[in-house]
Design a protein around this motif. Structure first.
Motif, PDB file in Angstrom:
ATOM      1  N   PRO A 231       0.786  -1.226   0.000  1.00 37.45           N
ATOM      2  CA  PRO A 231       0.000   0.000   0.000  1.00 37.45           C
ATOM      3  C   PRO A 231       0.824   1.285   0.000  1.00 37.45           C
ATOM      4  O   PRO A 231       0.367   2.315  -0.488  1.00 37.45           O
ATOM      5  N   GLU A 232       2.034   1.233   0.544  1.00 36.46           N
ATOM      6  CA  GLU A 232       2.858   2.445   0.557  1.00 36.46           C
ATOM      7  C   GLU A 232       3.135   2.961  -0.849  1.00 36.46           C
ATOM      8  O   GLU A 232       3.269   4.165  -1.069  1.00 36.46           O
ATOM      9  N   LEU A 233       3.213   2.046  -1.834  1.00 38.41           N
ATOM     10  CA  LEU A 233       3.529   2.454  -3.208  1.00 38.41           C
ATOM     11  C   LEU A 233       2.425   3.289  -3.829  1.00 38.41           C
ATOM     12  O   LEU A 233       2.684   4.112  -4.708  1.00 38.41           O
ATOM     13  N   TRP A 234       1.181   3.110  -3.416  1.00 33.56           N
ATOM     14  CA  TRP A 234       0.104   3.908  -3.993  1.00 33.56           C
ATOM     15  C   TRP A 234      -0.485   4.917  -2.996  1.00 33.56           C
ATOM     16  O   TRP A 234      -1.457   5.580  -3.290  1.00 33.56           O
ATOM     17  N   THR A 235       0.175   5.042  -1.835  1.00 35.65           N
ATOM     18  CA  THR A 235      -0.255   6.073  -0.872  1.00 35.65           C
ATOM     19  C   THR A 235       0.925   7.000  -0.574  1.00 35.65           C
ATOM     20  O   THR A 235       1.187   7.931  -1.329  1.00 35.65           O
ATOM     21  N   ASP A 236       1.667   6.746   0.488  1.00 39.25           N
ATOM     22  CA  ASP A 236       2.720   7.667   0.908  1.00 39.25           C
ATOM     23  C   ASP A 236       3.866   7.802  -0.087  1.00 39.25           C
ATOM     24  O   ASP A 236       4.507   8.849  -0.149  1.00 39.25           O
ATOM     25  N   ARG A 237       4.128   6.770  -0.886  1.00 39.57           N
ATOM     26  CA  ARG A 237       5.281   6.810  -1.795  1.00 39.57           C
ATOM     27  C   ARG A 237       4.865   6.920  -3.268  1.00 39.57           C
ATOM     28  O   ARG A 237       5.638   6.583  -4.153  1.00 39.57           O
ATOM     29  N   ARG A 238       3.662   7.423  -3.531  1.00 35.83           N
ATOM     30  CA  ARG A 238       3.181   7.406  -4.909  1.00 35.83           C
ATOM     31  C   ARG A 238       3.888   8.392  -5.829  1.00 35.83           C
ATOM     32  O   ARG A 238       3.766   8.294  -7.051  1.00 35.83           O
ATOM     33  N   PHE A 239       4.661   9.335  -5.267  1.00 36.71           N
ATOM     34  CA  PHE A 239       5.472  10.238  -6.086  1.00 36.71           C
ATOM     35  C   PHE A 239       6.963  10.061  -5.791  1.00 36.71           C
ATOM     36  O   PHE A 239       7.752  10.967  -5.993  1.00 36.71           O
ATOM     37  N   SER A 240       7.324   8.892  -5.329  1.00 35.73           N
ATOM     38  CA  SER A 240       8.694   8.631  -4.902  1.00 35.73           C
ATOM     39  C   SER A 240       9.588   8.283  -6.085  1.00 35.73           C
ATOM     40  O   SER A 240       9.110   7.957  -7.182  1.00 35.73           O
ATOM     41  N   PRO A 241      10.922   8.335  -5.891  1.00 37.20           N
ATOM     42  CA  PRO A 241      11.839   7.951  -6.966  1.00 37.20           C
ATOM     43  C   PRO A 241      11.607   6.537  -7.490  1.00 37.20           C
ATOM     44  O   PRO A 241      11.762   6.287  -8.692  1.00 37.20           O
ATOM     45  N   GLU A 242      11.219   5.604  -6.641  1.00 38.45           N
ATOM     46  CA  GLU A 242      11.030   4.233  -7.110  1.00 38.45           C
ATOM     47  C   GLU A 242       9.829   4.123  -8.048  1.00 38.45           C
ATOM     48  O   GLU A 242       9.852   3.366  -9.024  1.00 38.45           O
ATOM     49  N   VAL A 243       8.766   4.882  -7.776  1.00 41.93           N
ATOM     50  CA  VAL A 243       7.607   4.896  -8.675  1.00 41.93           C
ATOM     51  C   VAL A 243       7.990   5.553  -9.996  1.00 41.93           C
ATOM     52  O   VAL A 243       7.630   5.072 -11.079  1.00 41.93           O
ATOM     53  N   LEU A 244       8.748   6.644  -9.920  1.00 39.67           N
ATOM     54  CA  LEU A 244       9.192   7.307 -11.144  1.00 39.67           C
ATOM     55  C   LEU A 244      10.079   6.389 -11.978  1.00 39.67           C
ATOM     56  O   LEU A 244       9.944   6.333 -13.204  1.00 39.67           O
ATOM     57  N   ARG A 245      10.960   5.641 -11.330  1.00 42.98           N
ATOM     58  CA  ARG A 245      11.817   4.699 -12.063  1.00 42.98           C
ATOM     59  C   ARG A 245      10.994   3.638 -12.770  1.00 42.98           C
ATOM     60  O   ARG A 245      11.305   3.240 -13.906  1.00 42.98           O
ATOM     61  N   SER A 246       9.947   3.169 -12.130  1.00 44.16           N
ATOM     62  CA  SER A 246       9.088   2.160 -12.742  1.00 44.16           C
ATOM     63  C   SER A 246       8.467   2.686 -14.032  1.00 44.16           C
ATOM     64  O   SER A 246       8.462   1.998 -15.069  1.00 44.16           O
TER      65      SER A 246
END
Length: 218
Positions: free
Chosen positions: A65-80
């Motif tokens: 859930p962190e990937l689509w809540t708190d980390r949804r604009f994080s570097p790891e999401v951008l890399r994906s």
């Protein structure tokens, strides 16, 4: 449907989807419940690809859930998403991209444009262009490692941009787009306010009117 070989490919970047089940409880599946962005892509005659956000429409061990809540604009999401564009380019042989970002997908479209050299323009629909400003406006707690497009304004200032905002949008009001715009010294930046549109309604008709129009540069 496989898009034809073209020098430029339009990519629709999905929004945050069904990130929260309640105000405090993350959803277990972030796939969007309404398929507005997919419909816009399907009805667009321009060669295009629909790009969902990480963990939408799939299940994988790395999804949390962190990937689509708190980390949804994080570097790891951008890399994906960046890796996805590279794979799309290798598969379809296009030279560059025209990105269309909806809601939270707008910030990620701008961030992709800031780090790649094959993005020719970015258009957004009901776009969250600054997660920090959006969070402040709604009085929410800050997100983990959230990247800010405005942090790359020197590069983005040279990018043709058009941002469509709904006059009835209470999720991402037009005032937030104006705040973003005021930080730029750009000659190729348009804000278009659609009178009858909210955050989720009125966009199919509006986009039919704007999807083929070139971005006007002064």
């Amino acid at each position: 449907m496989q898009p034809p070989i073209t020098s430029r490919l339009r990519v629709y970047v999905e929004g945050d989807g069904y990130a929260w089940a309640t105000a405090t409880q993350p959803s277990l599946d972030p796939s969007p419940r309404q398929l507005l962005v997919a419909k816009l892509a399907f009805n667009d005659p321009t060669p295009n690809v629909y790009l969902a956000r990480p963990c939408q429409f799939i299940s994988a061990p790395s999804c949390s859930p962190e990937l689509w809540t708190d980390r949804r604009f994080s570097p790891e999401v951008l890399r994906s998403l960046d890796n996805a564009l590279t794979l799309i380019k290798a598969r379809h042989g296009n030279h560059d991209f025209d990105l269309v970002g909806y809601s939270g997908g707008a910030a990620l479209a701008l961030l992709l444009a800031a780090q790649r050299d094959d993005i020719e323009q970015v258009q957004t629909i009901a776009g969250n262009l600054s997660p920090a400003n959006w969070i402040e406006h709604h009085g929410l707690r800050s997100l983990d490692n959230a990247l800010e497009p405005i942090g790359f304004k020197d590069r983005l200032a040279r990018l043709p941009q058009r941002h469509l905002s709904g006059k009835e949008d209470r999720v991402v009001p037009t005032s937030l787009l104006q705040t973003y715009y005021e930080q730029f010294d750009s000659v190729c930046f348009q804000i278009v306010v659609i009178d009858e549109a909210s955050h989720t309604e009125g966009w199919e008709r509006a986009w039919r009117q704007w999807q083929a129009r070139p971005i006007v540069c002064l």
